[in-house]
Design an enzyme around this catalytic site. Structure first.
Site, PDB file in Angstrom:
ATOM      1  N   SER B  72       0.250  -3.380   9.874  1.00 48.08           N
ATOM      2  CA  SER B  72       1.509  -3.859   9.281  1.00 48.08           C
ATOM      3  C   SER B  72       2.722  -3.703  10.171  1.00 48.08           C
ATOM      4  CB  SER B  72       1.767  -3.125   7.966  1.00 48.08           C
ATOM      5  OG  SER B  72       0.817  -3.511   7.005  1.00 48.08           O
ATOM      6  N   LYS B  75       4.346  -6.843  11.109  1.00 42.99           N
ATOM      7  CA  LYS B  75       5.254  -7.572  10.201  1.00 42.99           C
ATOM      8  C   LYS B  75       6.678  -7.591  10.730  1.00 42.99           C
ATOM      9  CE  LYS B  75       2.370  -6.315   6.254  1.00 42.99           C
ATOM     10  NZ  LYS B  75       2.205  -5.392   5.112  1.00 42.99           N
ATOM     11  N   TYR B 199      -2.262 -14.282   8.624  1.00 41.72           N
ATOM     12  CA  TYR B 199      -1.875 -12.912   8.263  1.00 41.72           C
ATOM     13  C   TYR B 199      -2.883 -11.882   8.811  1.00 41.72           C
ATOM     14  CZ  TYR B 199      -0.986  -8.840   5.337  1.00 41.72           C
ATOM     15  OH  TYR B 199      -0.749  -7.560   4.894  1.00 41.72           O
ATOM     16  N   TYR B 251       6.509   1.476   2.660  1.00 39.25           N
ATOM     17  CA  TYR B 251       6.044   1.295   1.286  1.00 39.25           C
ATOM     18  C   TYR B 251       6.771   2.267   0.367  1.00 39.25           C
ATOM     19  CZ  TYR B 251       2.490  -1.048   4.003  1.00 39.25           C
ATOM     20  OH  TYR B 251       1.858  -1.853   4.889  1.00 39.25           O
ATOM     21  N   VAL B 269      -1.469   0.687   8.368  1.00 39.72           N
ATOM     22  CA  VAL B 269      -2.592   1.512   7.930  1.00 39.72           C
ATOM     23  C   VAL B 269      -3.546   1.881   9.059  1.00 39.72           C
ATOM     24  CG1 VAL B 269      -2.606   0.798   5.513  1.00 39.72           C
ATOM     25  CG2 VAL B 269      -3.910  -0.501   7.208  1.00 39.72           C
TER      26      VAL B 269
END
Lengths: 317, 317, 317, 317
Positions: B72, B75, B199, B251, B269
C-alpha cells in the site's frame, strides 16, 4: 527554541488586516449553531483573528474586543490539565484515533464498548471531565479548570458564561445519552450529573481571540508560556497534543482542515478555532457561522489564507 | 529551499546503526501478513531503514539489500500520478477524511454510497487505479505506473513481483467485493477485472529501502527530486499529500502514528513504511511483522526512535 | 389433513373478482424495479391473483395469462431444494433471523463475518445457490432447479427467461460484491461466477400466477402437493419454511406484512408475492409496481383485502 | 369464536407434567440476568408452566406458586393499554419491524433518528411509557398500568416488586442513555426521569405463571377475556399484537423462536415467556436461566415441546 523573531512575524499585521477585510466582505458565512438559543442568536456577521507569537508579540484583526463561547476548544485545555494531573494513565480511558465517520458518536461508542475514540469528541471530553472530577464536587473541578485557563492566558478576568452553561444543561440530552451510555459500560466514575455539570461549564468559557491565542501559546512554544516564562507541560507532551489536534480536532472535517490549512487546530461550535504553528505562533479565529460538519466556515477560510501568506504549514515549505 | 545540510543529517548514520541494532534484538516482532503465501512466508527477523536527505545524501541501516513488496505504500505514488494527470478533479471521486474506524471498509462505503473516504484505504486506491486506467488497457496503465516510480527513484531496475501480483489476484475476494460494490453505485468507469489488475500490480512493486526512500524524497523536498533536479509536483501539492499521509496513512492506527512518531507516513502490509520529514528527509523502513492494526510493528518503533533522536516531528521542536 | 373444503373456499371467486376490480382502479401503483431494463419497462398497470386450495381447486383474477419474472420468490424453492438435498446442515451456513434493518446487507454481513442472516436476503440465497452447486457445473444446478420447480407446479412448460438472466448478470455488481465478500471469509465453496450464474438464473424463472400458486401449495398442505399426491417435504419442514417466510420474507417490510396481512409470504422485485394460508391455500399475486421497501405495492394491498375477506390470518380468527 | 374445547385441551395436563419433568432434569439451564442483584440471585433451578385455554380452563406444571419479575413481557400489556387509549396514532412514534441485529439498540436508533423499530425493544417500550404518561404524574401512570394488568388477570393481588423497580433505576444507565437519546431527537414528551420511572415499574410487575397466562388470554381469544366475558380489544387488534410478538417478541432470537416454536411470544429477562396459540390458549413459562440472546433457555425448550405435542404452530398442522 531557535526562533527567527523578525522573519516569522514580519508583516503579520498586514496579513491579518487583509484577512479581516476579506472575511468582512463574504456573504456566504455559514449558520450559527442552533441547539441552544444563546448560540443561535449570535450575529454571524462577526469575525476576529489573533496571532500570538512565541516571542510574545500579539497581533489582532477584526472584532477583537468581543468575547465568545469557546465551546469545544476548551477540550484542549482540559486534556492538558488531565495529563498534568494524571499523566499517561488517562489513555486507558480514551483513545487517540480520529472518529472519522459522519455517523459516529454513539454507534461507534457501542461498537467499542463505551471507550471514546479520542479526547476531542464529546464522549472523550466527558471522560476527561470525569477524570478531572475524581470524586470531588463539580464546583471544585470547575474552579480548577477556570484557574488553569486563567493561568494559561495570564488573565484573571476570564470567566464562564453561566447563561450558556445553564442552557447547555437544559438542552443536553445528547450528551446525557453519551454519558449514561459510557456509564452503562462502567466507564464513568462519577455521577452523570456531576460529570455533565463540569463538561457544560468548561464549554461555556467566554474569551476574546487575543485571550484564546495566548492561552494556546504553550502548544506552539514547546510547552512553555513564553510570556510568563512558566512551563505548562513538557515539549514532548505539547507535540503530542498538537498531533491529536491535527488528526482529531475538527470532528469529521479533520482531514480536510489538515489538507487545506496544514496546522493542528481545534474547533468549537461557538465558531472559534485555535490553531498552532509549532515554533512560531498560536492563532485564534472566531466567526459564528458553521459549515455542515460543524466547524467555523470563515474561521477555516481565514486560517487557510493565513497559512498561504505565511507558509506556516507543518507539512513543508 | 533553505536547508541546513550539515546540522540536519549530522550523526544520522550513527542513529541508524543504533536503531538497526536495537531492532535486531527485539523478540516481539509482530506477525507477517497472512492472506497470501508470498507475504506469509517472509522472515520476520528482517529489518531495514534508509534516510534520503533533501541534500541528496542517503544513509542506510539493516538488511538494505533485500527488496520487499511495498504494497500500500504504492498508493502514495499512484495518487501523485493521478493528481498529475487529472488534477483536483479526482476529489470528486474520493474523499480526504480518515476512515477512523475499525469496522470501516465496506460498511462505511455503504453508508457513503460507494465513495471512499480517502485514497489510502483500499477502496480509495482502487478508485485511483480506475482513474489512471481511463479506458486504456491494464497493461498500459501498469506500464505508466512503473515508469513513474522508476522516474521517482531515478532507477530503471525497479519492477513488479509478478508472483505476488498473481497471488493477490487469486486471493483478492475482499478487494473484488469493494470494487463491485463501488461499481454498483456507478463509481467505477472501467471493468472490475481491469481495475483490480492495475491495483494488484502496483501493490506488488518490489523495492529496497534505499529505492523507496529516494522515491518519496519529492514529498520532503517541496515537490522536487533534489537528486535529479526535476519537479514532480508543486510544493503545495506535496504539502497536501503529506497532510493526507498524516491523517490517513496508517488505516485505523493513523492517530497513534501521528501521536508517537509525529511525521506523515504511509504503511503497507508487506511491512514497509514511507515517512516524510518535510524540508529534511524521506525515510523508508521495512520489517515484515505487523501490529494488530496491520502496520509494521518494528517499522513504527524504529521511526519513533528516529524522530526522538533527530527531533524531526512536524509538531514542534 | 383435516380440511373444510366447502367453507374455506366458498365464495373465493367473488372475492378475487372484487379484489381485481379494486386493484384495476388504483392510480397509485408504485414503481417498477429500475435496475435492469427488462424489469423497468414492465407495465405497472397489470395485476393478477391466483388462489390454489389444499383441495386442489384453483381460482384466478386479473391478468392471469401473463407470465412474469418471479425473482426472489424463487428463493423459497431453492431453500426447499437445498433442505431436501442437504438437510439441516445448511443452517451452519446461513442464519434464521430477520435482517431487520434498512442499512443491512453488506454492513451486517461484515459484522457477522460473512454469514448471511437468513436464506431470503440476497447473500443468503447466494449461499443456498452455492450449496446446491456443490462442485457441479452451473448448467447442471440450473437444470436441477428448473426440474424441481416444474415438479412443484406439475407443469413442464415453466422456463427461465434467458434475457432477464443475462441482464441480471450485466447489472449484477451488488450481488457480485456480496458473493466476493462472503468468499473472502471462506463462506463460498464454488467460484463466484458459477454461484452467481445459478443465482441469476433461478431469479429469472418466468411463471403465471396460477403456476406460482400451485408451486407453493405444498407449504399450505403440510409438505404434500395435493394435486399430484406426492410429498415434497415433511410437514414440520413446511411449517418451518412458513415461519422463515413470515419473519424474513419481505426484507425490511416483513414486520409490516405480518402486521397487515398476517400470512407467511415471500416477495420478489418483479412484483410477485407468494403467500401461504396453512391448511387452506397458497396465494400468488403479481403487480409490478413496488413500494419503497421493494415489495409489490398492489400485491400487498390485495393480500390484505383477501385476508380480511377470508379471515385467513395465522394470528387468530 | 368456534373453539373445539375437548379436542384442543385434551391431555394437556399430561403434557405439562411431562414437560415439567423433562425440564427438572436439565443440567444446562442458562444464566440468570446479571445486571441487577435482584435478578442475578434467582435460583435457575426453577421452572413453571401454565396453559390458559380460551374455554377458561387453566392447567399448570412445575413451580406454579412462585411469583417472578415479568420484565419485558409487560411490554405486551403496556402496548395494549396505549393502543386502547390512543389508537393507531401511536405508530407515528414507533415502528413495526424487527430490529433484527445483534448490534442494534442505540446504533440503529441513531440511524433512524430516534424512532424505535418496534414497541418490544427497550427504546420502543420507553416510547410507549411516554405515551401512557401523557403529562400525568408517574405515580398515576403506574397506577393505571397496574389496574389494567389486574383487570386482564382478573386478580387484584398483582403488584409491583418495589425492590426490583428501585434496583432497575439504580442500574438503569443504558435505558437512561436510550431515553435521553430519543429526547435529543424530540421524541419524548415527558421528562426522562418520569418516563423511566414508569418503564422500570411496569417491568417490575411480579406474577405467577397462572396469572401471566390468564393475563394474556385475550390475545388467544380474539381480544376477549373469556373468563370474565369482557372485551379488552378488537379481534383485529389482537391479531396484530400477535403478529408483532411473532416478528419482534424475542429480540434478535425472534426468527429462531418462530422457527422452532411457531407461536407468537414475548420474553423477559426475568426468564418469563408469554406465548399465544390463537383460538386455543395462552401459555406462560418461566425459568430464570437465559440463552446468549437473553431469552429463557428452558422456557423456549418447553414451548417447543408443547408445540410439538399439541401441534399448535400457527404455521400449519
Amino acid at each position: 527554541m531557535n526562533i527567527h523573531r523578525s522573519s516569522e512575524l514580519d508583516g503579520i499585521q498586514d496579513i491579518l488586516d487583509e484577512i479581516a477585510a476579506a472575511m468582512a466582505s463574504r456573504t456566504d458565512r455559514g449558520k450559527a449553531a442552533g441547539y441552544i438559543p444563546e448560540l443561535a442568536c449570535v450575529d454571524t456577521g462577526q469575525f476576529a483573528i489573533a496571532v500570538a507569537g512565541v516571542d510574545g508579540q500579539v497581533f489582532c484583526g477584526g472584532d477583537v474586543g468581543t468575547p465568545f463561547s469557546i465551546q469545544s476548544v476548551s477540550k484542549v485545555f482540559t486534556l492538558t490539565l488531565a495529563l498534568g494531573k494524571l499523566g499517561d494513565t488517562i489513555w486507558s480511558r480514551v483513545g487517540r484515533e480520529p472518529s472519522g465517520n459522519a455517523f459516529n458518536s454513539i454507534m461507534q461508542l457501542e461498537h467499542e464498548k463505551g471507550r471514546p475514540r479520542n479526547p476531542f469528541i464529546n464522549a472523550g471530553a466527558i471522560t476527561v471531565a470525569d477524570l478531572i472530577l475524581a470524586g470531588h464536587a463539580p464546583r471544585e473541578a470547575i474552579g480548577e479548570i477556570i484557574r488553569f485557563v486563567r493561568f494559561l492566558a495570564d488573565d484573571e478576568t476570564i470567566a464562564i458564561d453561566e447563561k450558556v452553561a445553564r442552557s447547555e444543561l437544559d438542552h443536553g440530552d445528547r450528551n446525557a445519552s453519551l454519558a449514561h451510555f459510557m456509564r452503562s459500560f462502567g466507564r464513568l466514575d462519577n455521577p452523570v450529573d456531576h460529570v455533565l455539570g463540569v463538561y457544560f461549564h468548561h464549554c461555556a468559557l467566554a474569551m476574546t481571540c487575543r485571550q484564546l491565542a495566548v492561552s494556546g501559546l504553550y502548544l506552539a512554544a514547546g510547552g512553555m508560556n513564553p510570556m510568563t516564562g512558566t512551563r505548562v507541560i513538557s515539549a514532548e507532551r505539547a507535540r503530542r497534543i498538537n498531533a491529536l489536534m491535527l488528526t482529531c480536532g475538527h470532528y469529521d472535517g479533520s482531514g480536510e482542515f489538515a489538507y487545506r490549512v496544514g496546522l493542528p487546530g481545534k474547533s468549537g461550535v461557538g465558531g472559534a478555532i485555535l490553531a498552532v504553528a509549532p515554533g512560531k505562533a498560536a492563532i485564534a479565529v472566531w466567526s459564528p457561522g458553521l459549515d455542515p460538519v460543524g466547524n467555523s466556515k470563515l474561521g477555516a477560510e481565514a486560517l487557510e489564507m493565513l497559512a498561504q501568506r505565511t507558509g506556516w504549514s507543518v507539512f513543508g515549505a
